[in-house]
Design an enzyme around this catalytic site. Structure first.
Site, PDB file in Angstrom:
ATOM      1  N   ARG A 107       0.672  -1.057  -0.081  1.00 29.80           N
ATOM      2  CA  ARG A 107       0.042   0.150   0.071  1.00 29.80           C
ATOM      3  C   ARG A 107       0.729   1.390  -0.020  1.00 29.80           C
ATOM      4  NH1 ARG A 107      -3.476  -3.415  -0.598  1.00 29.80           N
ATOM      5  NH2 ARG A 107      -5.386  -3.509   0.186  1.00 29.80           N
TER       6      ARG A 107
ATOM      7  N   SER B  82     -10.637  -0.584   2.852  1.00 33.58           N
ATOM      8  CA  SER B  82      -9.688  -0.626   4.300  1.00 33.58           C
ATOM      9  C   SER B  82      -9.367   0.855   4.823  1.00 33.58           C
ATOM     10  CB  SER B  82      -8.571  -1.271   4.037  1.00 33.58           C
ATOM     11  OG  SER B  82      -9.032  -2.580   3.601  1.00 33.58           O
TER      12      SER B  82
ATOM     13  N   GLU C  31      -4.921   4.084   6.161  1.00 31.87           N
ATOM     14  CA  GLU C  31      -4.406   3.957   4.881  1.00 31.87           C
ATOM     15  C   GLU C  31      -4.965   5.310   4.052  1.00 31.87           C
ATOM     16  OE1 GLU C  31      -5.325   1.316   1.246  1.00 31.87           O
ATOM     17  OE2 GLU C  31      -5.778   0.368   2.984  1.00 31.87           O
TER      18      GLU C  31
HETATM   19  N1  EPU Z   1     -10.944 -10.303  10.064  1.00 28.58           N
HETATM   20  C1  EPU Z   1     -11.691 -10.568  11.282  1.00 28.58           C
HETATM   21  N2  EPU Z   1     -12.802  -9.626  11.234  1.00 28.58           N
HETATM   22  C2  EPU Z   1     -13.335  -8.714  10.287  1.00 28.58           C
HETATM   23  C3  EPU Z   1     -12.272  -8.612   9.277  1.00 28.58           C
HETATM   24  C4  EPU Z   1     -11.329  -9.666   9.199  1.00 28.58           C
HETATM   25  O1  EPU Z   1     -11.456 -11.332  12.080  1.00 28.58           O
HETATM   26  O2  EPU Z   1     -14.038  -7.880  10.474  1.00 28.58           O
HETATM   27  C5  EPU Z   1      -9.781 -11.270   9.762  1.00 28.58           C
HETATM   28  C6  EPU Z   1     -10.370 -12.433   8.808  1.00 28.58           C
HETATM   29  O3  EPU Z   1     -11.226 -13.564   9.405  1.00 28.58           O
HETATM   30  C7  EPU Z   1      -9.047 -13.212   8.340  1.00 28.58           C
HETATM   31  C8  EPU Z   1      -8.253 -11.869   8.336  1.00 28.58           C
HETATM   32  O4  EPU Z   1      -8.997 -10.887   9.261  1.00 28.58           O
HETATM   33  O5  EPU Z   1      -8.598 -13.736   8.986  1.00 28.58           O
HETATM   34  C9  EPU Z   1      -8.034 -11.130   7.044  1.00 28.58           C
HETATM   35  O6  EPU Z   1      -9.099 -10.704   6.614  1.00 28.58           O
HETATM   36  P1  EPU Z   1      -9.656 -10.405   4.913  1.00 28.58           P
HETATM   37  O7  EPU Z   1      -9.318 -11.646   4.254  1.00 28.58           O
HETATM   38  O8  EPU Z   1     -10.995  -9.919   4.957  1.00 28.58           O
HETATM   39  O9  EPU Z   1      -8.569  -9.291   4.421  1.00 28.58           O
HETATM   40  P2  EPU Z   1      -7.774  -7.789   5.317  1.00 28.58           P
HETATM   41  O10 EPU Z   1      -6.437  -8.350   5.632  1.00 28.58           O
HETATM   42  O11 EPU Z   1      -8.837  -7.336   6.269  1.00 28.58           O
HETATM   43  C10 EPU Z   1      -6.995  -6.834   2.866  1.00 28.58           C
HETATM   44  C11 EPU Z   1      -6.816  -5.673   2.256  1.00 28.58           C
HETATM   45  C12 EPU Z   1      -8.291  -5.790   1.571  1.00 28.58           C
HETATM   46  C13 EPU Z   1      -8.176  -6.632   0.475  1.00 28.58           C
HETATM   47  C14 EPU Z   1      -8.301  -8.209   1.142  1.00 28.58           C
HETATM   48  C15 EPU Z   1      -8.304  -9.174   0.387  1.00 28.58           C
HETATM   49  C16 EPU Z   1      -5.477  -4.265   3.696  1.00 28.58           C
HETATM   50  C17 EPU Z   1      -5.552  -2.841   4.581  1.00 28.58           C
HETATM   51  N3  EPU Z   1      -6.745  -4.601   3.112  1.00 28.58           N
HETATM   52  O12 EPU Z   1      -8.087  -6.981   4.055  1.00 28.58           O
HETATM   53  O13 EPU Z   1      -8.151  -4.255   0.672  1.00 28.58           O
HETATM   54  O14 EPU Z   1      -9.429  -6.612  -0.234  1.00 28.58           O
HETATM   55  O15 EPU Z   1      -6.999  -8.073   2.059  1.00 28.58           O
HETATM   56  O16 EPU Z   1      -7.014  -9.313  -0.253  1.00 28.58           O
HETATM   57  O17 EPU Z   1      -4.299  -4.653   3.349  1.00 28.58           O
HETATM   58  C18 EPU Z   1      -8.641  -2.049   0.714  1.00 28.58           C
HETATM   59  O18 EPU Z   1      -7.440  -1.988   0.612  1.00 28.58           O
HETATM   60  O19 EPU Z   1      -9.626  -1.274   0.473  1.00 28.58           O
HETATM   61  C19 EPU Z   1      -9.048  -3.302   0.769  1.00 28.58           C
HETATM   62  C20 EPU Z   1     -10.401  -3.749   0.815  1.00 28.58           C
END
Ligand code: EPU
Length: 335
Positions: free
Chosen positions: A160, A235, A331
């Site tokens: 990012r 995010s 972010e």
């Molecule tokens: N999780 C929770 N609670 C929540 C959300 C997530 O416990 O409310 C846990 C999930 O269970 C999982 C982990 O966190 O174990 C990761 O969750 P997720 O796969 O939804 O991805 P993320 O790390 O929360 C990142 C990116 C997203 C992208 C997704 C998928 C960042 C800051 N965000 O989210 O990007 O779509 O991975 O690759 O790196 C964005 O930047 O706007 C965005 C949506």
């Protein structure tokens, strides 16, 4: 090139925050942008408005970048080199690639915003980052008004992150981005658990780029709010990276904490999990709140102010610091 006065920006930012621009201009060509910059350089750039939280009226001239166009520069028997102007909508471009059998961007389906801003924060999702397929970025130097090129290496991409958020922040306006995409034998990235699951659910054994894109769209629609219905900026925070020692201490208290290994000494933890564990997920405070299905996303239900949402973000940061001794980095750009 008409400058308009007192324009409401509600429809120009995906958070749907209603602040005013004192003066506003839409730019549709590189030439017009150069002419404008020769007269006025202290401007506020607005592209897709998908990564900003507007907390006040904008006094500077708001320049709405709307330069359109896609061109195929050259093709060989494995790759196509494609240049896209900054004002093209990101998701529409990804869908155009899929319809024309260009592979590499399918995992990045349905990300809000325009092509011109994709390199700034090196957009990423489901195991792919846009830096993997960018060959160069064209930009106008605001001081000299000259068009310059940044190679992929010169963009200094990170998670990012890029040179456009750091060393050269505010010095250039991105006008086009070039991509190297596959035109056959696509390399699919389906390693992300949820993509595999979605493909299996549909009994797809040999997925096409369209199948992967459809899977990503299904996953995103199930977790992330549609900015056309509920204002948001994706995010709001970055996933923090902490030391292994810090992580092991936290693990004693929270054995179910998810994590990704970054190096021998560093671990990334999902901010969404930290926020959910702190009780914020789905919390609504009148016109704004934390999304019910993904705690990393702050939402505007209609008439929230940017200040309200920023205050909530700060409360979340403070709580995460208290509960986990972790600093959450925002972010989204706070204006
Ligand atoms: N999780 C929770 N609670 C929540 C959300 C997530 O416990 O409310 C846990 C999930 O269970 C999982 C982990 O966190 O174990 C990761 O969750 P997720 O796969 O939804 O991805 P993320 O790390 O929360 C990142 C990116 C997203 C992208 C997704 C998928 C960042 C800051 N965000 O989210 O990007 O779509 O991975 O690759 O790196 C964005 O930047 O706007 C965005 C949506």
């Amino acid at each position: 090139m008409d400058i308009q006065e007192n324009i409401a920006l509600k429809n120009y930012n995906t958070f749907g925050i209603n602040v005013n621009a004192k003066r506003f201009i839409t730019i549709e060509s590189v030439y017009d942008l150069q002419q404008l910059l020769k007269k006025e350089q202290d401007v506020f750039l607005l592209s897709g408005g998908s990564n900003m939280l507007l907390t006040k009226d904008i006094d500077k001239l708001v320049v709405h970048l709307n330069i359109k166009g896609i061109s195929i520069d050259r093709e060989d028997d494995s790759h196509s080199y494609i240049t896209v102007n900054a004002g093209e909508n990101w998701h529409e471009f990804v869908q155009w690639c899929i319809a024309n059998n260009y592979g590499g961007l399918e995992n990045l389906s349905l990300i809000p915003g325009n092509v011109g801003t994709c390199p700034i924060q090196n957009i990423g999702a489901y195991g792919v980052e846009v830096k993997d397929v960018i060959t160069k970025v064209e930009a106008i130097d605001i001081v000299t008004c000259k068009l310059v090129e940044f190679s992929n290496a010169e963009c200094e991409f990170g998670y990012r992150n890029s040179i456009f958020k750091n060393k050269v922040k505010g010095k250039y306006i991105i006008t086009a981005v070039s991509f190297k995409l596959t035109n056959r034998n696509h390399t699919l990235n389906t390693s992300y658990g949820a993509i595999n699951q979605a493909l299996n659910d549909n009994l797809i054994k040999k997925p096409s780029i369209k199948d992967v894109s459809d899977a990503v769209i299904t996953i995103r629609q199930s977790k992330l709010p549609d900015p056309n219905k509920i204002g948001n900026s994706g995010s709001f925070f970055k996933n923090p990276v902490i030391s292994k020692t810090h992580f092991e201490l936290l693990l004693e208290k929270y054995p179910d904490m998810p994590s990704y290994i970054i190096s021998d000494t560093e671990i990334k933890v999902p901010a969404g999990w930290l926020i959910e564990k702190s009780g914020f997920k789905g919390k609504r405070f009148g016109e704004f709140g934390v999304h019910e299905k993904q705690a990393l996303v702050l939402v505007n239900y209609g008439n929230a102010s940017g200040k309200d949402i920023y205050k909530l973000a700060q409360d979340i940061q403070q709580t995460i610091r208290k509960n986990f001794s972790i600093n959450l980095e925002i972010e989204v750009n706070i204006i």
